[in-house]
Design a protein around this motif. Structure first.
Motif, PDB file in Angstrom:
ATOM      1  N   TYR B  91      15.042  -5.180   1.964  1.00 26.36           N
ATOM      2  CA  TYR B  91      14.730  -3.760   1.675  1.00 26.36           C
ATOM      3  C   TYR B  91      13.475  -3.081   2.470  1.00 26.36           C
ATOM      4  CZ  TYR B  91      17.813  -4.027  -2.575  1.00 26.36           C
ATOM      5  OH  TYR B  91      18.896  -3.948  -3.120  1.00 26.36           O
ATOM      6  N   ALA B  92      13.312  -3.831   3.750  1.00 28.15           N
ATOM      7  CA  ALA B  92      12.291  -3.134   4.444  1.00 28.15           C
ATOM      8  C   ALA B  92      12.444  -1.647   4.835  1.00 28.15           C
ATOM      9  CB  ALA B  92      12.058  -3.853   5.979  1.00 28.15           C
ATOM     10  N   ASP B  93      13.362  -1.236   5.190  1.00 26.93           N
ATOM     11  CA  ASP B  93      13.434   0.137   5.613  1.00 26.93           C
ATOM     12  C   ASP B  93      13.265   1.047   4.460  1.00 26.93           C
ATOM     13  OD1 ASP B  93      13.989  -0.768   8.102  1.00 26.93           O
ATOM     14  OD2 ASP B  93      16.597  -0.357   7.985  1.00 26.93           O
ATOM     15  N   LYS B  94      13.931   0.855   3.324  1.00 28.64           N
ATOM     16  CA  LYS B  94      13.647   1.566   2.019  1.00 28.64           C
ATOM     17  C   LYS B  94      12.329   1.624   1.375  1.00 28.64           C
ATOM     18  CE  LYS B  94      17.315   2.887  -1.114  1.00 28.64           C
ATOM     19  NZ  LYS B  94      18.388   2.352  -1.779  1.00 28.64           N
ATOM     20  N   ILE B  95      11.836   0.415   1.768  1.00 28.67           N
ATOM     21  CA  ILE B  95      10.289   0.355   1.016  1.00 28.67           C
ATOM     22  C   ILE B  95       9.327   0.894   1.953  1.00 28.67           C
ATOM     23  CG2 ILE B  95       8.441  -1.304   0.626  1.00 28.67           C
ATOM     24  CD1 ILE B  95      10.588  -3.471  -0.585  1.00 28.67           C
ATOM     25  N   ASN B  96       9.610   0.647   3.200  1.00 26.31           N
ATOM     26  CA  ASN B  96       8.686   1.414   4.288  1.00 26.31           C
ATOM     27  C   ASN B  96       8.850   3.072   4.163  1.00 26.31           C
ATOM     28  OD1 ASN B  96       7.596  -0.936   5.016  1.00 26.31           O
ATOM     29  ND2 ASN B  96       9.014  -1.398   6.623  1.00 26.31           N
ATOM     30  N   ALA B  97       9.832   3.441   4.079  1.00 28.10           N
ATOM     31  CA  ALA B  97       9.966   4.725   4.042  1.00 28.10           C
ATOM     32  C   ALA B  97       9.549   5.541   2.656  1.00 28.10           C
ATOM     33  CB  ALA B  97      11.497   5.270   3.907  1.00 28.10           C
ATOM     34  N   GLY B  98       9.532   4.736   1.481  1.00 28.91           N
ATOM     35  CA  GLY B  98       9.018   5.117   0.346  1.00 28.91           C
ATOM     36  C   GLY B  98       7.404   5.091   0.287  1.00 28.91           C
ATOM     37  N   LEU B  99       7.083   3.849   0.805  1.00 34.05           N
ATOM     38  CA  LEU B  99       5.695   3.843   1.228  1.00 34.05           C
ATOM     39  C   LEU B  99       4.874   5.004   2.056  1.00 34.05           C
ATOM     40  CD1 LEU B  99       5.087  -0.003   1.678  1.00 34.05           C
ATOM     41  CD2 LEU B  99       4.373   1.318  -0.160  1.00 34.05           C
ATOM     42  N   ALA B 100       5.680   5.424   3.109  1.00 36.61           N
ATOM     43  CA  ALA B 100       5.294   6.247   4.147  1.00 36.61           C
ATOM     44  C   ALA B 100       5.025   7.749   3.301  1.00 36.61           C
ATOM     45  CB  ALA B 100       5.996   6.197   5.056  1.00 36.61           C
ATOM     46  N   ARG B 101       6.204   7.851   2.303  1.00 34.36           N
ATOM     47  CA  ARG B 101       6.129   9.164   1.749  1.00 34.36           C
ATOM     48  C   ARG B 101       5.176   9.300   0.547  1.00 34.36           C
ATOM     49  NH1 ARG B 101      12.159  10.440   0.788  1.00 34.36           N
ATOM     50  NH2 ARG B 101      11.182  12.370  -0.002  1.00 34.36           N
ATOM     51  N   GLY B 102       4.652   8.187  -0.016  1.00 34.36           N
ATOM     52  CA  GLY B 102       3.758   7.917  -0.989  1.00 34.36           C
ATOM     53  C   GLY B 102       4.709   7.981  -2.284  1.00 34.36           C
ATOM     54  N   LEU B 103       5.770   7.518  -2.288  1.00 32.96           N
ATOM     55  CA  LEU B 103       6.518   7.522  -3.498  1.00 32.96           C
ATOM     56  C   LEU B 103       6.204   6.406  -4.291  1.00 32.96           C
ATOM     57  CD1 LEU B 103      10.148   8.316  -1.877  1.00 32.96           C
ATOM     58  CD2 LEU B 103       8.428   9.975  -2.741  1.00 32.96           C
ATOM     59  N   ASN B 104       6.765   6.389  -5.599  1.00 25.80           N
ATOM     60  CA  ASN B 104       6.536   5.121  -6.584  1.00 25.80           C
ATOM     61  C   ASN B 104       8.092   4.604  -6.259  1.00 25.80           C
ATOM     62  OD1 ASN B 104       8.572   6.381  -8.292  1.00 25.80           O
ATOM     63  ND2 ASN B 104       6.477   7.248  -9.529  1.00 25.80           N
ATOM     64  N   PHE B 105       7.923   3.403  -6.907  1.00 24.49           N
ATOM     65  CA  PHE B 105       9.080   2.515  -7.026  1.00 24.49           C
ATOM     66  C   PHE B 105      10.581   3.203  -7.374  1.00 24.49           C
ATOM     67  CE2 PHE B 105      12.117  -0.680  -8.344  1.00 24.49           C
ATOM     68  CZ  PHE B 105      12.001  -1.691  -7.501  1.00 24.49           C
ATOM     69  N   GLN B 106      10.357   3.739  -8.697  1.00 22.27           N
ATOM     70  CA  GLN B 106      11.728   4.395  -9.090  1.00 22.27           C
ATOM     71  C   GLN B 106      12.076   5.532  -8.257  1.00 22.27           C
ATOM     72  OE1 GLN B 106      13.320   4.905 -12.646  1.00 22.27           O
ATOM     73  NE2 GLN B 106      14.493   5.333 -10.867  1.00 22.27           N
ATOM     74  N   GLU B 107      11.050   6.382  -7.534  1.00 19.22           N
ATOM     75  CA  GLU B 107      11.670   7.390  -6.465  1.00 19.22           C
ATOM     76  C   GLU B 107      12.021   6.525  -5.170  1.00 19.22           C
ATOM     77  OE1 GLU B 107       7.838  10.427  -7.832  1.00 19.22           O
ATOM     78  OE2 GLU B 107       7.603   8.879  -6.477  1.00 19.22           O
ATOM     79  N   THR B 108      11.545   5.684  -4.822  1.00 23.79           N
ATOM     80  CA  THR B 108      11.907   4.750  -3.515  1.00 23.79           C
ATOM     81  C   THR B 108      13.444   4.164  -3.803  1.00 23.79           C
ATOM     82  OG1 THR B 108       9.780   4.242  -3.024  1.00 23.79           O
ATOM     83  CG2 THR B 108      11.632   2.965  -2.243  1.00 23.79           C
ATOM     84  N   PHE B 109      13.781   3.847  -4.948  1.00 26.23           N
ATOM     85  CA  PHE B 109      15.021   3.027  -5.254  1.00 26.23           C
ATOM     86  C   PHE B 109      16.096   4.058  -5.906  1.00 26.23           C
ATOM     87  CE2 PHE B 109      12.417  -0.399  -3.764  1.00 26.23           C
ATOM     88  CZ  PHE B 109      13.358  -1.056  -3.150  1.00 26.23           C
ATOM     89  N   GLY B 110      15.633   5.252  -6.425  1.00 24.21           N
ATOM     90  CA  GLY B 110      16.598   5.827  -7.301  1.00 24.21           C
ATOM     91  C   GLY B 110      17.305   5.278  -8.104  1.00 24.21           C
TER      92      GLY B 110
END
Lengths: 347, 257
Positions: B91-110
């Protein structure tokens, strides 16, 4: 066959083996590459240096290598072939029932062929499972709840569809449900290794046996609790057993706990071949004693009787194997010809 | 001048990272050798890179550790921004994108998640509470404290209890987790179960035994994770010789836990 110093014969059923193809030619994508490399990391980290294979050999071994590792160099008398499909990672699947059936056909007295199903396959999957049962008459299935399938990253045994398949298993006489927990169950915010769904189905399907592979690792503590509550929940030692080499103190601790909580009749040996090979695992297991300190605290002792149960008698009971009759069959087919003469000569 | 400030700041970052634990193993992400890079650039932005024992490590724990690292480092007042990158993970791409945008887990994984990680975090904090409590209780029983005294003991009494160095370390670790379970004031009972209920003297030894399962499990996982990380990334070779730079954090031995 393992023979003790004073000539006692121990019949060994390996509860967990694979005949896989993880080679680059069969890999569909990066996940297929990472999957076999993750297995290889387990192999190279927990094996004694002398037993280490190259990644190339590990990715795909032939039928003769497997047969000899299990039954000639190794002490296995029989081995259960547990399929893992992984159709999203491998072009022809990783380790399918069909591929395993070829092994079974060449050595019918040696192998127990298990099947598999995936509740997400719905009605078509039920039909395929039925056809599989008609063709191979399996007594067990291996379920990999973390398998990826399209957009799905896994399922739970408590899903409505899972119940339909378990009902079918019951109907077709497939009594042994081997469950392997992996890390990617949806929803992702929950504990992906949670073993609570096993508790639920074990209560609902009292006629089925649930063998939790690698004792629910990394949730050994939760597993012990469930297995204590449910009479039809068993623990498979694959992945647990190789710690006997790298962390023997720990292995002693874990065995003491398992014997204390779930008892000697519900633990099954498994090499997880080709991740590990039976020879060194069983040599070390037979020589192993639970440290005195652990015994003092739990009362757990790894007696010869208990070792016999773990190595073969428990699996024989679950799979309806008549040990004495099976030994005769294997011997008649020349299966023990490689053993020293004295092994079979009456004293 | 700038160099020495930078070195000090890097050291501060590493010290912060040492407070972040793997939720399952209850050991610092630094001691586990998950963190491969923690640098400070000229604009006071912190760049952290980390890796995990397998490509398949659970997405939730991966995210949780990244999030905890971000929060720990953000606590330093000079930090302008924090970037965290997870390497070689499903999940590197997804997690890194979420972290870069300052999203929380729920927002990152929808749709793949049905809530945030609070419940999971609590489940594993409770396990670490149990594990640390079992270690401290076992130590105190071994040192001759009787069961009746232990179950009656208040937090103030525990804090003032004379213990040796090993005992003091176990006590500090336990006290860090004690408030998770219930109100922890001077007069509260020092030892309560995961529900916050008092313990019973007669059943104390059985209770400690039960908790040891949690401990066995965590130790087992820790050994496995370290081994897999080693097999995957060759952790014997220091990162500095592989082109990375590294501040050597103080080690926390598993013997201490």
């Amino acid at each position: 066959m393992y023979r003790t110093a004073n000539g006692e014969e121990i019949f060994v059923i390996d509860g967990h083996t694979h005949f896989w193809d993880g080679s680059p030619a069969n890999q569909k994508n990066i996940h297929g590459k990472q999957f076999i490399e993750c297995f290889y990391a387990y192999h190279s980290n927990l094996s004694p240096p002398s037993e280490k294979w190259t990644l190339d050999k590990f990715s795909k071994y032939d039928a003769k290598t497997m047969h000899d590792d299990l039954f000639v160099q190794g002490y296995d008398d029989m081995a259960i072939l547990q399929p893992t499909y992984l159709g999203d990672f491998y072009k022809n699947g990783f380790n399918t029932t069909e591929r395993n059936a070829v092994m079974k056909k060449s050595h019918p007295d040696r192998f127990i062929l298990n099947s598999a199903f995936d509740p997400r396959d719905g009605a078509k999957g039920l039909e395929a499972f039925h056809a599989n049962c008609e063709k191979y008459h399996p007594k067990g299935v291996k379920l990999y709840t973390a398998e990826w399938k399209g957009d799905s990253k896994g399922y739970k045994l408590t899903d409505k569809e899972s119940y339909k398949f378990l009902e079918a298993a019951q109907k077709y006489g497939v009594k042994n449900i081997h469950v392997h927990k992996g890390p990617t169950i949806i929803p992702l915010n929950r504990d992906a290794f949670d073993v609570a769904d096993i508790d639920d189905v074990a209560t609902s399907f009292q006629d089925l046996n649930f063998i939790v592979e690698h004792c629910g690792l990394p949730r050994l503590d939760d597993f012990c609790w469930i297995a204590t509550q449910e009479t039809n929940v068993y623990g498979g030692l694959a992945v647990v057993l190789p710690f006997i080499h790298t962390r023997p103190g720990y292995f002693g601790h874990v065995m003491a706990e398992l014997l204390f909580w779930i008892g000697p009749d519900k633990i099954l040996y498994g090499s997880d071949y080709g991740i590990w090979t039976p020879k060194w695992l069983i040599d070390k297991f037979m020589a192993f004693e639970i440290p005195e300190e652990e015994t003092k605290e739990t009362g757990s002792v790894l007696t010869l009787e208990t070792k016999k149960k773990i190595l073969g008698l428990n699996a024989a009971r679950l799979y309806g194997i008549d040990v004495e009759a099976q030994k005769k069959k294997i011997e008649a087919a020349g299966g023990y010809a490689h053993l020293a003469e004295s092994v079979h000569a009456p004293e | 001048m700038r160099d020495s400030i930078n070195a000090d700041r890097r050291a501060e970052v590493w010290r912060r990272l040492e407070t972040v634990t793997d939720p399952e193993l209850d050991e610092p992400v630094t001691a586990l050798e998950f963190v491969t890079r923690a640098d400070v650039d000229a604009d006071n932005c912190v760049h952290i890179e980390f890796r995990l024992p397998t490509y398949w490590c659970a997405a939730n724990f991966s995210f949780l550790m990244a999030d905890d690292m971000r929060n720990a480092v953000k606590g330093l007042r000079w930090v302008a921004d924090v970037s965290i990158v997870l390497g070689e993970h499903m999940y590197a791409d997804k997690i890194n994108a979420g972290l870069a945008r300052g999203l929380n887990f729920q927002e990152t994984f929808g749709a793949e998640a049905d809530g945030d990680l609070d419940e999971l975090r609590r489940t594993f904090l409770l396990k670490t509470f149990q594990r640390r409590q079992a270690a401290l209780l076992a130590h105190l029983i071994e040192a001759g404290r009787n069961a009746a005294g232990l179950v009656e003991m208040t937090l103030a009494e525990l804090v003032n209890l004379e213990v040796n160095e090993a005992g003091a370390r176990l006590r500090t670790r336990y006290l860090e987790r004690r408030p998770i379970v219930s109100v922890s004031i001077a007069t509260s009972r020092a030892f309560v179960d995961a529900e916050g209920d008092p313990l019973q003297a007669e059943t104390l030894s059985t209770y400690v035994r039960m908790l040891r399962r949690v401990d066995v499990n965590a130790e087992f996982n820790s050994a496995l994770c370290r081994g897999l990380l080693h097999a995957r990334f060759d952790t014997e070779t220091p990162l500095s010789t592989k082109g990375g730079r590294r501040f050597e954090p103080s080690r926390v031995s598993t013997q201490d836990i």
